[in-house]
Design an enzyme around this catalytic site. Structure first.
Site, PDB file in Angstrom:
ATOM      1  N   LYS A   1       9.477  -3.663   5.429  1.00  0.00           N
ATOM      2  CA  LYS A   1       9.691  -4.446   4.461  1.00  0.00           C
ATOM      3  C   LYS A   1      11.066  -4.638   4.090  1.00  0.00           C
ATOM      4  O   LYS A   1      11.622  -5.861   3.934  1.00  0.00           O
ATOM      5  CB  LYS A   1       8.637  -4.062   3.083  1.00  0.00           C
ATOM      6  CG  LYS A   1       7.330  -3.844   3.199  1.00  0.00           C
ATOM      7  CD  LYS A   1       6.832  -3.470   2.103  1.00  0.00           C
ATOM      8  CE  LYS A   1       6.857  -2.222   1.243  1.00  0.00           C
ATOM      9  NZ  LYS A   1       6.364  -1.033   2.406  1.00  0.00           N
TER      10      LYS A   1
ATOM     11  N   ARG B   1       2.754  -3.388  -6.553  1.00  0.00           N
ATOM     12  CA  ARG B   1       2.103  -2.290  -5.714  1.00  0.00           C
ATOM     13  C   ARG B   1       0.538  -1.807  -6.396  1.00  0.00           C
ATOM     14  O   ARG B   1       0.153  -1.017  -5.503  1.00  0.00           O
ATOM     15  CB  ARG B   1       3.181  -1.057  -5.588  1.00  0.00           C
ATOM     16  CG  ARG B   1       3.450  -0.650  -4.470  1.00  0.00           C
ATOM     17  CD  ARG B   1       4.415   0.680  -4.840  1.00  0.00           C
ATOM     18  NE  ARG B   1       4.746   1.589  -3.781  1.00  0.00           N
ATOM     19  CZ  ARG B   1       5.854   1.424  -3.230  1.00  0.00           C
ATOM     20  NH1 ARG B   1       6.744   0.111  -3.525  1.00  0.00           N
ATOM     21  NH2 ARG B   1       6.131   2.044  -1.871  1.00  0.00           N
TER      22      ARG B   1
ATOM     23  N   ARG C   1      13.932   7.209  10.379  1.00  0.00           N
ATOM     24  CA  ARG C   1      14.842   6.421   9.474  1.00  0.00           C
ATOM     25  C   ARG C   1      16.042   7.365   8.850  1.00  0.00           C
ATOM     26  O   ARG C   1      15.917   8.345   8.598  1.00  0.00           O
ATOM     27  CB  ARG C   1      13.836   6.210   8.207  1.00  0.00           C
ATOM     28  CG  ARG C   1      14.848   5.095   7.038  1.00  0.00           C
ATOM     29  CD  ARG C   1      13.961   4.482   6.290  1.00  0.00           C
ATOM     30  NE  ARG C   1      12.720   5.189   5.481  1.00  0.00           N
ATOM     31  CZ  ARG C   1      12.069   4.560   4.715  1.00  0.00           C
ATOM     32  NH1 ARG C   1      12.191   3.218   4.620  1.00  0.00           N
ATOM     33  NH2 ARG C   1      11.133   5.228   4.233  1.00  0.00           N
TER      34      ARG C   1
ATOM     35  N   ARG D   1      15.866  10.269   3.956  1.00  0.00           N
ATOM     36  CA  ARG D   1      15.094  10.377   2.328  1.00  0.00           C
ATOM     37  C   ARG D   1      14.216  11.510   2.048  1.00  0.00           C
ATOM     38  O   ARG D   1      13.439  11.718   3.063  1.00  0.00           O
ATOM     39  CB  ARG D   1      14.268   8.920   2.173  1.00  0.00           C
ATOM     40  CG  ARG D   1      15.020   7.760   1.533  1.00  0.00           C
ATOM     41  CD  ARG D   1      14.550   6.465   1.514  1.00  0.00           C
ATOM     42  NE  ARG D   1      12.920   6.381   1.330  1.00  0.00           N
ATOM     43  CZ  ARG D   1      12.519   5.196   0.861  1.00  0.00           C
ATOM     44  NH1 ARG D   1      12.828   4.141   1.214  1.00  0.00           N
ATOM     45  NH2 ARG D   1      11.148   5.249   0.604  1.00  0.00           N
TER      46      ARG D   1
ATOM     47  N   ARG E   1       2.027   9.152   0.815  1.00  0.00           N
ATOM     48  CA  ARG E   1       2.259   7.970   0.433  1.00  0.00           C
ATOM     49  C   ARG E   1       1.350   6.965   1.145  1.00  0.00           C
ATOM     50  O   ARG E   1       1.118   5.931   0.458  1.00  0.00           O
ATOM     51  CB  ARG E   1       3.866   7.553   0.837  1.00  0.00           C
ATOM     52  CG  ARG E   1       4.646   8.145   0.237  1.00  0.00           C
ATOM     53  CD  ARG E   1       6.215   8.297   0.866  1.00  0.00           C
ATOM     54  NE  ARG E   1       6.885   6.654   0.967  1.00  0.00           N
ATOM     55  CZ  ARG E   1       7.601   6.724   1.875  1.00  0.00           C
ATOM     56  NH1 ARG E   1       8.041   7.593   2.295  1.00  0.00           N
ATOM     57  NH2 ARG E   1       8.306   5.340   1.760  1.00  0.00           N
TER      58      ARG E   1
HETATM   59  P1  AP5 Z   1      11.847   0.068   6.460  1.00  0.00           P
HETATM   60  O1  AP5 Z   1      12.283  -1.579   6.670  1.00  0.00           O
HETATM   61  O2  AP5 Z   1      12.773   1.060   5.564  1.00  0.00           O
HETATM   62  O3  AP5 Z   1      10.255   0.143   5.994  1.00  0.00           O
HETATM   63  P2  AP5 Z   1       9.858  -0.225   4.535  1.00  0.00           P
HETATM   64  O4  AP5 Z   1       8.247  -0.886   4.638  1.00  0.00           O
HETATM   65  O5  AP5 Z   1      10.908  -0.884   3.558  1.00  0.00           O
HETATM   66  O6  AP5 Z   1       9.463   1.417   4.006  1.00  0.00           O
HETATM   67  P3  AP5 Z   1       9.802   2.052   2.804  1.00  0.00           P
HETATM   68  O7  AP5 Z   1       9.522   3.656   3.027  1.00  0.00           O
HETATM   69  O8  AP5 Z   1      11.241   1.654   2.127  1.00  0.00           O
HETATM   70  O9  AP5 Z   1       8.730   1.420   1.823  1.00  0.00           O
HETATM   71  P4  AP5 Z   1       8.007   2.050   0.733  1.00  0.00           P
HETATM   72  O10 AP5 Z   1       7.299   1.099   0.065  1.00  0.00           O
HETATM   73  O11 AP5 Z   1       7.151   3.381   0.759  1.00  0.00           O
HETATM   74  O12 AP5 Z   1       9.216   2.721  -0.335  1.00  0.00           O
HETATM   75  P5  AP5 Z   1       9.988   2.414  -1.547  1.00  0.00           P
HETATM   76  O13 AP5 Z   1      11.253   2.511  -1.366  1.00  0.00           O
HETATM   77  O14 AP5 Z   1       9.549   0.712  -2.057  1.00  0.00           O
HETATM   78  O15 AP5 Z   1      11.254   0.521   7.871  1.00  0.00           O
HETATM   79  C1  AP5 Z   1      11.262   1.645   8.135  1.00  0.00           C
HETATM   80  C2  AP5 Z   1      12.088   2.264   9.193  1.00  0.00           C
HETATM   81  O16 AP5 Z   1      11.438   1.734  10.539  1.00  0.00           O
HETATM   82  C3  AP5 Z   1      13.380   2.178   9.327  1.00  0.00           C
HETATM   83  O17 AP5 Z   1      14.128   3.225   9.917  1.00  0.00           O
HETATM   84  C4  AP5 Z   1      13.516   0.943  10.160  1.00  0.00           C
HETATM   85  O18 AP5 Z   1      14.949   1.006  10.637  1.00  0.00           O
HETATM   86  C5  AP5 Z   1      12.604   1.086  11.093  1.00  0.00           C
HETATM   87  N1  AP5 Z   1      11.965  -0.281  11.397  1.00  0.00           N
HETATM   88  C6  AP5 Z   1      11.652  -1.243  10.667  1.00  0.00           C
HETATM   89  N2  AP5 Z   1      11.029  -2.231  11.229  1.00  0.00           N
HETATM   90  C7  AP5 Z   1      10.950  -2.023  12.494  1.00  0.00           C
HETATM   91  C8  AP5 Z   1      10.481  -2.651  13.624  1.00  0.00           C
HETATM   92  N3  AP5 Z   1       9.859  -3.825  13.678  1.00  0.00           N
HETATM   93  N4  AP5 Z   1      10.522  -1.901  14.919  1.00  0.00           N
HETATM   94  C9  AP5 Z   1      11.062  -0.573  14.917  1.00  0.00           C
HETATM   95  N5  AP5 Z   1      11.583   0.065  13.658  1.00  0.00           N
HETATM   96  C10 AP5 Z   1      11.502  -0.643  12.591  1.00  0.00           C
HETATM   97  O19 AP5 Z   1       9.403   3.217  -2.581  1.00  0.00           O
HETATM   98  C11 AP5 Z   1       9.747   4.672  -2.660  1.00  0.00           C
HETATM   99  C12 AP5 Z   1       9.184   5.288  -3.951  1.00  0.00           C
HETATM  100  O20 AP5 Z   1       9.332   4.614  -5.165  1.00  0.00           O
HETATM  101  C13 AP5 Z   1       7.511   5.050  -3.842  1.00  0.00           C
HETATM  102  O21 AP5 Z   1       6.626   5.912  -3.214  1.00  0.00           O
HETATM  103  C14 AP5 Z   1       7.455   5.154  -5.568  1.00  0.00           C
HETATM  104  O22 AP5 Z   1       7.254   6.529  -6.054  1.00  0.00           O
HETATM  105  C15 AP5 Z   1       8.413   4.318  -6.182  1.00  0.00           C
HETATM  106  N6  AP5 Z   1       7.997   2.963  -6.449  1.00  0.00           N
HETATM  107  C16 AP5 Z   1       8.587   2.163  -5.780  1.00  0.00           C
HETATM  108  N7  AP5 Z   1       8.361   0.783  -6.075  1.00  0.00           N
HETATM  109  C17 AP5 Z   1       7.381   1.160  -6.969  1.00  0.00           C
HETATM  110  C18 AP5 Z   1       6.216   0.172  -7.667  1.00  0.00           C
HETATM  111  N8  AP5 Z   1       6.348  -0.878  -7.722  1.00  0.00           N
HETATM  112  N9  AP5 Z   1       5.504   0.926  -8.438  1.00  0.00           N
HETATM  113  C19 AP5 Z   1       5.431   2.311  -8.648  1.00  0.00           C
HETATM  114  N10 AP5 Z   1       6.223   3.193  -7.838  1.00  0.00           N
HETATM  115  C20 AP5 Z   1       7.143   2.397  -7.225  1.00  0.00           C
END
Ligand code: AP5
Length: 214
Positions: A13, A88, A123, A156, A167
């Site tokens: 994402k 979410r 990552r 991270r 997660r």
């Molecule tokens: P990346 O692009 O970083 O993936 P992502 O989907 O953004 O993954 P996240 O782990 O950031 O998502 P998340 O939703 O769990 O975390 P968030 O920060 O929102 O890609 C991942 C890896 O793969 C990278 O190394 C990239 O280079 C590689 N990659 C990408 N695309 C690729 C491809 N096509 N091929 C190969 N490699 C690829 O949330 C973190 C925490 O915050 C949550 O657990 C929660 O505690 C809190 N939080 C955040 N939002 C909320 C909410 N709305 N409500 C409640 N709690 C929340």
């Protein structure tokens, strides 16, 4: 254009958000990045979020909805935005309806668990900007250094294998119901719902998203 990116942790994402926001010139609203910024700044929100995020569990709906609604009042959001990691849960999506924030397009990026686990393990992030890399699939020009600032990249806390498993479980129980929620809205022509395979190279995934949007 108002876009929601939906998908499990590690689906790509954040990676796609950077490309799409550049293309459409809209702000990238990543609740994960906003919370990590708050943790760095040691604000009340950050202190409350840190322990939850490190364990991979969600921050309470009420807290995150306020963060997002405040962010949407800023000038740059008036022409559109891209949500990454929000909504979410069903209550978060309903909160958007309640404050009359419509969504034009929901993009679901589908990636199987085994691919996610490999992506999370490799990552690396630049903490100040939120820029993402992968040691194998998207490496920085110089090992372990951010391409733009030259600063050190880190892993991270919530990318540890045990936390990734937690997660994924939380995604299934709390976020997956949003798929039905938005598919139902698309049947009523309230949003455009796009589902695609996120296992291709990042540039290919973006091309497919853009093709669907056009
Ligand atoms: P990346 O692009 O970083 O993936 P992502 O989907 O953004 O993954 P996240 O782990 O950031 O998502 P998340 O939703 O769990 O975390 P968030 O920060 O929102 O890609 C991942 C890896 O793969 C990278 O190394 C990239 O280079 C590689 N990659 C990408 N695309 C690729 C491809 N096509 N091929 C190969 N490699 C690829 O949330 C973190 C925490 O915050 C949550 O657990 C929660 O505690 C809190 N939080 C955040 N939002 C909320 C909410 N709305 N409500 C409640 N709690 C929340």
């Amino acid at each position: 254009m108002r876009i929601v990116l939906l998908g499990p942790p590690g689906a790509g994402k954040g990676t796609q958000a950077e490309i799409l926001c550049d293309k459409f010139n809209i702000p990238h609203i990543s609740t994960g990045n906003m919370l990590r910024d708050a943790i760095k700044a040691k604000t009340d929100l950050g202190n409350q979020a840190k322990e939850l995020m490190d364990r991979g569990v969600l921050v309470p709906d009420k807290v995150i909805v306020k963060v997002v609604v405040d962010r949407l009042k800023e000038d740059d959001c008036q022409k559109g935005f891209l949500f990454d990691g929000f909504p979410r849960t069903i209550p978060q999506a309903k909160a958007l309806d309640k404050v009359s924030v419509p969504i034009d397009i929901v993009v679901e990026i589908d990636v199987p668990d085994e691919v996610i686990i490999e992506r999370m393990a490799g990552r690396r992030v630049h903490l100040n900007s939120g820029r993402n890399y992968h040691i194998k699939f998207n490496p920085p020009a110089i090992d372990n250094l951010d391409d733009v600032t030259g600063e050190l990249l880190v892993q991270r806390e919530d990318d540890k294998p045990g936390t990734v498993k937690e997660r994924l479980e939380i995604y299934r129980s709390q976020t997956l119901p949003l798929i039905d929620f938005y598919v139902e809205k698309s049947q009523k022509k309230e949003v455009n719902y796009i589902r695609l395979d996120g296992t291709f190279l990042p540039e290919e995934v973006s091309e497919r998203i853009l093709k669907e949007i056009n």
